[in-house]
Write an enzyme that holds these catalytic residues in place. Structure first.
Site, short mmCIF file in Angstrom:
data_model
loop_
_atom_site.label_atom_id
_atom_site.label_comp_id
_atom_site.label_asym_id
_atom_site.label_seq_id
_atom_site.Cartn_x
_atom_site.Cartn_y
_atom_site.Cartn_z
N HIS A 1 3.63 -2.99 -56.15
CA HIS A 1 2.92 -2.19 -55.14
C HIS A 1 2.69 -3.01 -53.89
O HIS A 1 2.60 -4.24 -53.95
CB HIS A 1 1.59 -1.67 -55.69
CG HIS A 1 0.71 -2.74 -56.27
ND1 HIS A 1 0.89 -3.25 -57.54
CD2 HIS A 1 -0.33 -3.42 -55.74
CE1 HIS A 1 -0.01 -4.18 -57.76
NE2 HIS A 1 -0.76 -4.31 -56.68
N LEU A 2 2.57 -2.29 -52.79
CA LEU A 2 2.32 -2.90 -51.49
C LEU A 2 0.91 -2.50 -51.05
O LEU A 2 0.58 -1.31 -51.04
CB LEU A 2 3.36 -2.37 -50.48
CG LEU A 2 3.26 -2.84 -49.03
CD1 LEU A 2 3.37 -4.36 -48.92
CD2 LEU A 2 4.36 -2.18 -48.21
N HIS A 3 0.09 -3.49 -50.73
CA HIS A 3 -1.26 -3.20 -50.22
C HIS A 3 -1.17 -2.95 -48.71
O HIS A 3 -0.56 -3.75 -47.98
CB HIS A 3 -2.17 -4.41 -50.42
CG HIS A 3 -2.48 -4.76 -51.86
ND1 HIS A 3 -3.67 -4.45 -52.46
CD2 HIS A 3 -1.74 -5.40 -52.80
CE1 HIS A 3 -3.67 -4.89 -53.72
NE2 HIS A 3 -2.50 -5.48 -53.94
N ASP B 1 -7.06 2.40 -53.02
CA ASP B 1 -7.46 1.38 -53.99
C ASP B 1 -8.88 1.70 -54.49
O ASP B 1 -9.77 2.04 -53.71
CB ASP B 1 -7.43 -0.01 -53.33
CG ASP B 1 -7.46 -1.12 -54.35
OD1 ASP B 1 -6.46 -1.84 -54.50
OD2 ASP B 1 -8.51 -1.29 -55.02
N ILE B 2 -9.07 1.59 -55.80
CA ILE B 2 -10.35 1.94 -56.40
C ILE B 2 -11.46 0.96 -56.00
O ILE B 2 -12.65 1.30 -56.03
CB ILE B 2 -10.21 2.01 -57.95
CG1 ILE B 2 -11.26 2.93 -58.56
CG2 ILE B 2 -10.24 0.63 -58.58
CD1 ILE B 2 -10.95 3.32 -60.00
N GLY C 1 -1.96 -13.73 -57.77
CA GLY C 1 -3.08 -12.79 -57.69
C GLY C 1 -2.77 -11.39 -58.16
O GLY C 1 -3.58 -10.48 -58.02
N GLN C 2 -1.57 -11.18 -58.72
CA GLN C 2 -1.20 -9.83 -59.18
C GLN C 2 -1.92 -9.50 -60.49
O GLN C 2 -1.91 -10.30 -61.43
CB GLN C 2 0.32 -9.74 -59.38
CG GLN C 2 0.78 -8.32 -59.68
CD GLN C 2 2.30 -8.20 -59.80
OE1 GLN C 2 3.03 -9.17 -59.63
NE2 GLN C 2 2.75 -7.00 -60.10
P1 5GP Z 1 -2.89 -6.55 -57.44
O1 5GP Z 1 -3.79 -7.73 -57.43
O2 5GP Z 1 -2.25 -6.29 -58.78
O3 5GP Z 1 -1.89 -6.63 -56.32
O4 5GP Z 1 -3.80 -5.32 -57.08
C1 5GP Z 1 -4.10 -4.27 -57.93
C2 5GP Z 1 -5.06 -3.37 -57.21
O5 5GP Z 1 -5.20 -2.18 -57.96
C3 5GP Z 1 -6.46 -3.95 -57.02
O6 5GP Z 1 -6.78 -4.02 -55.63
C4 5GP Z 1 -7.38 -2.97 -57.77
O7 5GP Z 1 -8.59 -2.73 -57.11
C5 5GP Z 1 -6.52 -1.72 -57.84
N1 5GP Z 1 -6.78 -0.89 -59.02
C6 5GP Z 1 -6.98 -1.32 -60.29
N2 5GP Z 1 -7.17 -0.28 -61.11
C7 5GP Z 1 -7.10 0.84 -60.34
C8 5GP Z 1 -7.22 2.23 -60.63
O8 5GP Z 1 -7.43 2.67 -61.78
N3 5GP Z 1 -7.09 3.10 -59.60
C9 5GP Z 1 -6.85 2.66 -58.32
N4 5GP Z 1 -6.74 3.61 -57.36
N5 5GP Z 1 -6.72 1.35 -58.00
C10 5GP Z 1 -6.85 0.46 -59.01
#
Ligand code: 5GP
Ligand code: ZN
Length: 107
Positions: free
Chosen positions: A101-103, A33-34, A94-95
């Protein structure tokens, strides 16, 4: 999402956008994650574009089970003794990125 060419995670999977890949499987990839929320924060992402858990269709169950399996394999590689697996579902869940995707999180 109507146009998957606009999808950030599809572009990362296609390597059109760089990422720190830690896992490349037949059905899913794992990359860092970035903006990590823990010492280890990996996103496990199916190669197939599905918007969200909410957008899963009949037949996608196996793929989502596979994500958990791949997360377990990544956690073993990282020698994690415990971790969290999390799905954010829908904007109100929160998406932010609408490619399922799975964290995988661990400190
Ligand atoms: P969500 O809240 O949609 O489940 O999480 C999306 C995740 O993607 C966030 O934790 C965010 O930091 C990560 N993310 C957003 N943009 C990028 C990117 O360009 N590269 C990477 N590696 N992660 C990203
Ligand atoms: Zn996508």
């Amino acid at each position: 999402m109507k146009n998957m060419t606009d999808c950030l995670f599809c572009k990362i999977i296609a390597k059109e956008i760089p990422s720190s890949m830690v896992y490349e499987g037949s059905q899913a990839v794992g990359f860092k994650d970035i903006n990590p929320k823990a010492k280890h924060h990996i996103l496990v992402v199916p190669r197939k574009h599905i918007d969200s858990v909410m957008a899963m269709e009949e037949g996608d169950q196996e793929l989502v089970g596979h994500l958990i399996w791949d997360a377990k394999k990544i956690a073993e590689d990282l020698q994690l003794e415990g971790y969290q697996l999390r799905f954010h579902v829908g904007a109100k869940g929160g998406q932010e990125i609408f490619h399922l995707h799975l964290h995988l999180l661990a400190d």
